[in-house]
Design a protein around this motif. Sequence first.
Motif, PDB file in Angstrom:
ATOM      1  N   SER A 101       9.535   8.051  -7.736  1.00 34.30           N
ATOM      2  CA  SER A 101       8.206   7.725  -7.208  1.00 34.30           C
ATOM      3  C   SER A 101       7.237   8.894  -7.333  1.00 34.30           C
ATOM      4  O   SER A 101       6.168   8.893  -6.726  1.00 34.30           O
ATOM      5  CB  SER A 101       8.308   7.265  -5.754  1.00 34.30           C
ATOM      6  N   ALA A 111       4.727   1.882   1.047  1.00 33.09           N
ATOM      7  CA  ALA A 111       5.169   1.043  -0.076  1.00 33.09           C
ATOM      8  C   ALA A 111       6.390   1.657  -0.756  1.00 33.09           C
ATOM      9  O   ALA A 111       7.312   0.942  -1.172  1.00 33.09           O
ATOM     10  CB  ALA A 111       4.034   0.866  -1.073  1.00 33.09           C
ATOM     11  N   ILE A 112       6.391   2.983  -0.854  1.00 28.88           N
ATOM     12  CA  ILE A 112       7.531   3.677  -1.472  1.00 28.88           C
ATOM     13  C   ILE A 112       8.798   3.460  -0.636  1.00 28.88           C
ATOM     14  O   ILE A 112       9.869   3.163  -1.170  1.00 28.88           O
ATOM     15  CB  ILE A 112       7.229   5.190  -1.655  1.00 28.88           C
ATOM     16  N   GLN A 114       9.405   0.991   1.265  1.00 31.08           N
ATOM     17  CA  GLN A 114       9.761  -0.412   1.080  1.00 31.08           C
ATOM     18  C   GLN A 114      10.532  -0.616  -0.235  1.00 31.08           C
ATOM     19  O   GLN A 114      11.543  -1.320  -0.273  1.00 31.08           O
ATOM     20  CB  GLN A 114       8.455  -1.199   1.037  1.00 31.08           C
ATOM     21  N   ASP A 115      10.056   0.037  -1.298  1.00 25.24           N
ATOM     22  CA  ASP A 115      10.710  -0.084  -2.603  1.00 25.24           C
ATOM     23  C   ASP A 115      12.088   0.561  -2.595  1.00 25.24           C
ATOM     24  O   ASP A 115      13.014   0.074  -3.253  1.00 25.24           O
ATOM     25  CB  ASP A 115       9.833   0.554  -3.698  1.00 25.24           C
ATOM     26  N   ARG A 116      12.225   1.657  -1.853  1.00 24.98           N
ATOM     27  CA  ARG A 116      13.519   2.324  -1.720  1.00 24.98           C
ATOM     28  C   ARG A 116      14.501   1.367  -1.044  1.00 24.98           C
ATOM     29  O   ARG A 116      15.632   1.191  -1.502  1.00 24.98           O
ATOM     30  CB  ARG A 116      13.333   3.593  -0.898  1.00 24.98           C
ATOM     31  N   ARG A 118      14.339  -1.860  -0.908  1.00 29.00           N
ATOM     32  CA  ARG A 118      14.609  -2.971  -1.812  1.00 29.00           C
ATOM     33  C   ARG A 118      15.668  -2.579  -2.851  1.00 29.00           C
ATOM     34  O   ARG A 118      16.581  -3.352  -3.149  1.00 29.00           O
ATOM     35  CB  ARG A 118      13.304  -3.369  -2.507  1.00 29.00           C
ATOM     36  N   ALA A 119      15.545  -1.370  -3.401  1.00 24.77           N
ATOM     37  CA  ALA A 119      16.501  -0.911  -4.417  1.00 24.77           C
ATOM     38  C   ALA A 119      17.889  -0.763  -3.809  1.00 24.77           C
ATOM     39  O   ALA A 119      18.900  -1.093  -4.439  1.00 24.77           O
ATOM     40  CB  ALA A 119      16.034   0.412  -5.021  1.00 24.77           C
ATOM     41  N   LEU A 151      12.893   1.780 -10.646  1.00 23.39           N
ATOM     42  CA  LEU A 151      12.216   0.793  -9.791  1.00 23.39           C
ATOM     43  C   LEU A 151      11.346   1.467  -8.722  1.00 23.39           C
ATOM     44  O   LEU A 151      10.453   0.831  -8.164  1.00 23.39           O
ATOM     45  CB  LEU A 151      13.242  -0.133  -9.126  1.00 23.39           C
ATOM     46  N   GLN A 152      11.624   2.755  -8.448  1.00 27.83           N
ATOM     47  CA  GLN A 152      10.819   3.480  -7.455  1.00 27.83           C
ATOM     48  C   GLN A 152       9.392   3.729  -7.938  1.00 27.83           C
ATOM     49  O   GLN A 152       8.518   4.135  -7.175  1.00 27.83           O
ATOM     50  CB  GLN A 152      11.475   4.816  -7.074  1.00 27.83           C
ATOM     51  N   ARG A 154       7.717   1.286  -8.957  1.00 25.71           N
ATOM     52  CA  ARG A 154       7.216  -0.098  -8.848  1.00 25.71           C
ATOM     53  C   ARG A 154       6.636  -0.575 -10.179  1.00 25.71           C
ATOM     54  O   ARG A 154       5.437  -0.882 -10.298  1.00 25.71           O
ATOM     55  CB  ARG A 154       6.175  -0.212  -7.734  1.00 25.71           C
ATOM     56  N   THR A 187       9.582  -8.647 -12.144  1.00 25.87           N
ATOM     57  CA  THR A 187       9.390  -7.528 -13.066  1.00 25.87           C
ATOM     58  C   THR A 187       9.722  -7.965 -14.499  1.00 25.87           C
ATOM     59  O   THR A 187      10.789  -8.523 -14.749  1.00 25.87           O
ATOM     60  CB  THR A 187      10.295  -6.338 -12.671  1.00 25.87           C
TER      61      THR A 187
END
Length: 237
Positions: A101, A111-112, A114-116, A118-119, A151-152, A154, A187
Amino acid sequence: MLEVRDLRVNYGAIRALHGVSLRVERGQIVTLIGCNGAGKSTTLRTISGLIRAASGDIVYEGKSIRSVAPHEIVRLGLAQSPEGRGIFSNMSVDENLSLGSFARGRHEKAAIAQDRERALTLFPRLRERLRQNAGTLSGGEQQMLAMARALQARPKLLLLDEPSLGLAPQIVQLIFRIIREINAAGTTILLVEQNAHMALQVANRAYVLEVGRIVMEGDAKELAKSDAVRKAYLGHG
Ligand SMILES: Nc1ncnc2c1ncn2[C@@H]1O[C@H](COP(=O)(O)OP(=O)(O)O)[C@@H](O)[C@H]1O
Ligand SMILES: [Mg+2]
């Protein structure tokens, strides 16, 4: 979403790509298959801005990115999981993830996070190993980390370079299942593989690269049925 036009790339006096053109439609999985040395990684690295093309163009969301810096390209929504995974062995799994990220702004903190999350839901094995040195992970786990790290950023378009390379068949199945999941969650994916069998199963469209040239393209399931592809890439006589 992405259009590569007549890309020529040289390494010194050696020409690696002799005019590669391909398209990736939003929402799809597009695969680029070919033997070792065909120019698959060169194509991905040129799209990412890590190598400069001698000629041709790369148009992403309607804009040429041929002269855009690599970190800016990441910021535009294109992230790559490189061949060989590019894991930092002496850093923890968590630290490797955070590197993904780096191109995002401070205001994106929530948001970061959240993405972490999710991964780590996508790759539960990484959650169990967050504090572990990445160098101690198995090959399959390192591949998961390389994908989770990409994916980090996004990404809107994820570039995967040989995710199945060197992995046991069961782990390959798992990695391809996750590739499907990432795509289903929205994606777009450009997948480079030597494992044509698996790649053609998961992809919508496919391109076949031979010594720096696209020699075949089409619907992935149709290509998988063609005699030329079966003979050269799927091991059927
Ligand atoms: N850094 C480099 N310097 C010189 N030649 C290279 C370099 N990287 C790749 N090549 C050559 O370019 C061609 C394409 O390589 P590559 O894109 O890595 O193929 P693939 O990913 O399909 O195996 C090969 O002939 C390879 O030897
Ligand atoms: Mg390669």
